[in-house]
Design an enzyme around this catalytic site. Structure first.
Site, short mmCIF file in Angstrom:
data_model
loop_
_atom_site.label_atom_id
_atom_site.label_comp_id
_atom_site.label_asym_id
_atom_site.label_seq_id
_atom_site.Cartn_x
_atom_site.Cartn_y
_atom_site.Cartn_z
N THR A 174 0.80 -1.20 0.00
CA THR A 174 0.00 0.00 0.00
C THR A 174 0.85 1.26 0.00
O THR A 174 2.01 1.23 0.38
CB THR A 174 -0.85 0.00 1.30
OG1 THR A 174 -1.43 -1.27 1.44
CG2 THR A 174 -1.89 1.05 1.30
N ARG A 211 -11.16 -9.53 -4.72
CA ARG A 211 -10.78 -9.39 -3.32
C ARG A 211 -10.65 -7.92 -2.94
O ARG A 211 -10.04 -7.11 -3.62
CB ARG A 211 -9.45 -10.10 -3.06
CG ARG A 211 -8.94 -10.00 -1.62
CD ARG A 211 -7.85 -8.94 -1.46
NE ARG A 211 -7.20 -9.01 -0.15
CZ ARG A 211 -6.26 -8.16 0.25
NH1 ARG A 211 -5.85 -7.20 -0.55
NH2 ARG A 211 -5.72 -8.27 1.44
N GLY A 253 -9.35 -5.45 0.18
CA GLY A 253 -8.50 -5.45 1.36
C GLY A 253 -8.88 -4.33 2.32
O GLY A 253 -10.01 -3.84 2.30
N ASP A 254 -7.92 -3.90 3.12
CA ASP A 254 -8.23 -2.89 4.14
C ASP A 254 -8.18 -1.46 3.61
O ASP A 254 -8.78 -0.56 4.20
CB ASP A 254 -7.26 -3.02 5.31
CG ASP A 254 -5.83 -2.75 4.87
OD1 ASP A 254 -5.30 -3.53 4.05
OD2 ASP A 254 -5.24 -1.74 5.31
N THR A 290 -1.03 -0.20 6.58
CA THR A 290 -0.49 -1.05 5.53
C THR A 290 -0.03 -2.36 6.14
O THR A 290 0.36 -2.41 7.29
CB THR A 290 0.69 -0.35 4.84
OG1 THR A 290 1.33 -1.31 3.99
CG2 THR A 290 1.71 0.16 5.83
N GLY A 291 -0.10 -3.42 5.33
CA GLY A 291 0.35 -4.71 5.85
C GLY A 291 -0.61 -5.79 5.44
O GLY A 291 -1.17 -5.75 4.34
N GLU A 292 -0.82 -6.75 6.32
CA GLU A 292 -1.74 -7.84 6.01
C GLU A 292 -3.17 -7.34 6.14
O GLU A 292 -3.67 -7.11 7.25
CB GLU A 292 -1.48 -9.03 6.94
CG GLU A 292 -0.11 -9.64 6.68
CD GLU A 292 0.20 -10.85 7.54
OE1 GLU A 292 0.87 -11.75 7.04
OE2 GLU A 292 -0.23 -10.89 8.71
#
EC number: 3.4.19.5
Lengths: 329, 316
Positions: free
Chosen positions: A198, A226, A228-229, A248-250
């Site tokens: 991100t 999909r 994401g966040d 940012t990340g998983e």
């Protein structure tokens, strides 16, 4: 008059063996973006909202990070970008997902906020809105870089890992051997195959207005469709009167932890200061070993970041002359 | 302590003079769905199973805006979305932009259990549905005559009807028996807790009448329309944009977690401060079996029951 501050990120979770040349390239881009935002805040008197959009556009346009051009590829080899922007003052926001032709998703997110009756548009409906608004559009190929084609191939070869990752978590999470054996795993992929997810920017302007913006190509080898966040208000992006946050990340861990909102919530409900709030959230809100990082600013001009990954591309500057560009801890 | 369950069928400006037959039909449907949830809870089924079961039933009921009976987008199609969340593990699944899936909530659960992702939308979600072999129908299956009429009226009024807030027929001066009274514009949802304090929540919707294709509301957004952890389970309904901005569902839980307040205090605070008057309502249960169903709209179709024998079905 308050004091302005800005922070940017280019993703958390970095291959420790990332070639120095690429590290330098990333640092240069981060510095350029911090300066772009800082000078807009200092001289042009742009609002926080304008500045986060400006900076994220720059990050999207440069192929170094995973957003806009340079976005990672889905399992089908396409690009599906998403972004969100939020204005802390009135907590207005705009979000987009599933874009395949819009050059700057963050600007479309802002248009959704300002020109549509809604706040979040996705896939063909979002593309249709983009055409109506006349934003700059590109062929899908424009967004695809050779690097990412290679990365997708590697990710597919490591595919088993991706799909084994979440499913057998029961039993594994308490087993420290797993952690030790795979010290550089992220989102189920070896770090060498993983691309940080991100880009984001948070700003507080001289009038104490906070804003946040986040944009991404998502997760490499993701299923088509999909989300994401990044486009999710309260997870990847959040701003209110107190502060602004970009994560940012998983993505899945960030969503479960409502990470961005929780930084603001512990400030609001537990009276924590910005850096305490960031530390708390990184420590307490990422379950199952979820890995993430975030940047934040508060309305009194503080800047803070935190991550539990082995690095986060980041940069920041404040009115009193503080500047920092970093990758590792 | 003990099990508890609450469900809703949307909040908004439900007219106080809702005709008796309409009121009765909705109350009967709420009662039916409540019973669907109470029996398995008594038998010890997991709250996650129970909220899925109840929301499936609400989706299948044409009087509520989810599944069959979903309201229509500006181009006359249905785009459904849903989210489910388990409180203990905070595992969750969400879907948007479904046109053929009979029970969006069950697809959300499959996503949660069978994939590494949390949220899938539009063609990708439809493809996943086919892969999983869930029940699908032609897109036309979900379209009811009442919703065709609602869309027509919304288009004549030339606006996106964001909620029940104004009955459209007043503006365009069309009296339509089918549609007057309850714009069927909320969402459906269910929250449940068992005697051991395991919590779960589920929310499902067709969105808002005359929405732009591609519009996503609060329902599938974890922390906005739907949230559960070890403190409580929450499902919200109302104007989606306001609910997202207020991170309504997460905030009920966050207040309990960070301020140590009771479920009722947390829910009341959020309904008062989380978003403007007239925008939303929510249902919530806590790990200890408390129930809260506050709203700041004229009404909310709702029902609840708990192990101590109390039960309620109400609209205003």
């Amino acid at each position: 008059m308050g004091r302005w501050a800005i922070a940017v990120h280019g993703g958390a979770g970095i291959d420790p063996k990332l070639p120095l040349e690429r590290q330098e390239k990333a640092k240069h881009l981060l510095a350029r973006c911090v300066n772009l935002g800082a000078s807009a805040l200092r001289t042009n008197n742009l609002s926080a909202l304008d500045v986060v959009e400006l900076v994220v556009r720059e990050l999207e346009t440069d192929p170094v990070f995973n957003s806009g051009q340079g976005s990672v590829l889905t399992e089908k080899g396409t690009v599906e970008m998403e972004a969100s922007i939020m204005d802390g003052l009135k907590r207005r926001f705009g979000a987009v997902s599933g874009l395949s032709t819009v050059k700057n998703p963050i600007s479309l997110a802002r248009l959704v906020m300002e020109k549509s009756p809604h706040s979040y548009l996705a896939f063909s409906g979002a593309e249709e809105f983009a055409r109506q608004q006349g934003v700059e559009m590109m062929e899908n190929e424009y967004f695809i870089t050779q690097d990412n084609v290679g990365m997708l191939k590697q990710a597919k070869e490591a595919n088993a890992i991706l799909f084994d990752y979440r499913i057998p978590t029961t039993g594994l999470e308490n087993c420290c051997a797993v952690e030790a054996d795979n010290p550089t795993m992220m989102n189920g992929l070896p770090m060498s195959v993983y691309a940080p997810e991100t880009v984001g920017c948070v700003v507080v302007d001289k009038e104490g207005r906070c804003a946040a913006a986040t944009s991404t190509g998502g997760l490499i080898n993701k299923m088509v469709g999909r989300i994401g966040d990044s486009p999710i208000i309260g997870s990847g992006t959040y701003a209110c009167k107190l502060c602004a946050i970009s994560c940012t990340g998983e993505g899945e861990a960030i969503l479960r932890g409502t990470l961005a909102r929780d930084v603001a919530a512990v400030m609001e409900y537990k009276d924590l200061r910005l850096q305490e709030a960031v530390n708390f959230v990184i420590k307490e809100r990422l379950d199952d070993g979820g890995k993430a990082g975030l940047i934040a600013v508060s309305n009194n001009g503080e800047v803070a970041y935190g991550f539990n990954t082995n690095g986060m591309f980041r940069g920041s500057a404040t009115e009193d002359g503080f500047t920092e560009i970093g990758i590792w801890e | 302590m003990g099990w508890a369950i609450a469900l809703h069928g949307g909040a908004g400006d439900i007219p106080l003079d809702l005709p008796a037959d309409k009121r009765q039909a909705r109350e009967n449907a709420l009662k039916h769905c409540l019973d669907i949830g109470v029996s398995p809870l008594k038998l010890g089924r997991s709250p996650l199973d129970v909220v899925e079961l109840v929301v499936r039933e609400l989706e299948n009921h044409p009087l509520f805006n989810a599944g069959l009976g979903s309201v229509l987008t500006a181009d006359g199609s249905v785009e459904m979305e849903a989210c489910i969340m388990d409180g203990n593990t905070k595992k969750c699944g969400a879907v948007s932009g479904l046109k053929t899936v009979v029970n969006a909530i069950s697809l959300a659960r499959l996503l949660m259990e069978k994939t590494p992702h949390i949220y899938l939308a539009f063609e990708g979600a439809e493809a996943f549905a086919r892969e999983q072999g869930v029940e699908t129908q032609e897109p036309s299956h979900f379209i009811t005559p009442a919703n065709v009429e609602r869309l027509k009226q919304a288009k004549e009024a030339n606006r996106v009807q964001l909620d029940y807030t104004q009955s459209i027929e007043k503006e365009v001066k069309v009296e339509t028996h089918e549609v007057s009274g309850d714009s069927q514009l909320g969402t459906v949802g269910c929250v449940a807790v068992d005697g051991d304090g395991n919590l779960a929540t589920a929310t499902s919707t067709g969105g808002v009448v005359n929405k732009m294709a591609g519009r996503i509301g609060d329902t599938p957004i974890v922390g906005a329309g739907t949230y559960a952890n070890t403190y409580c389970a929450v499902s919200a309904t109302g104007i989606g944009e306001a609910i997202i901005r207020g991170t309504i569902a997460r905030d009920v839980a966050a207040l309990m977690e960070y301020k140590g307040v009771s479920l009722k205090e947390a829910a009341d605070y959020v309904v008062k401060n989380g978003a403007p008057e007239g925008t939303f309502g929510l249902i919530a249960v806590s790990a200890t079996g408390e129930i809260a169903m506050p709203f700041n709209t004229t009404g909310m179709f709702r029902a609840c029951a708990s192990q101590d024998g109390s039960s309620e079905i109400a609209i205003h």
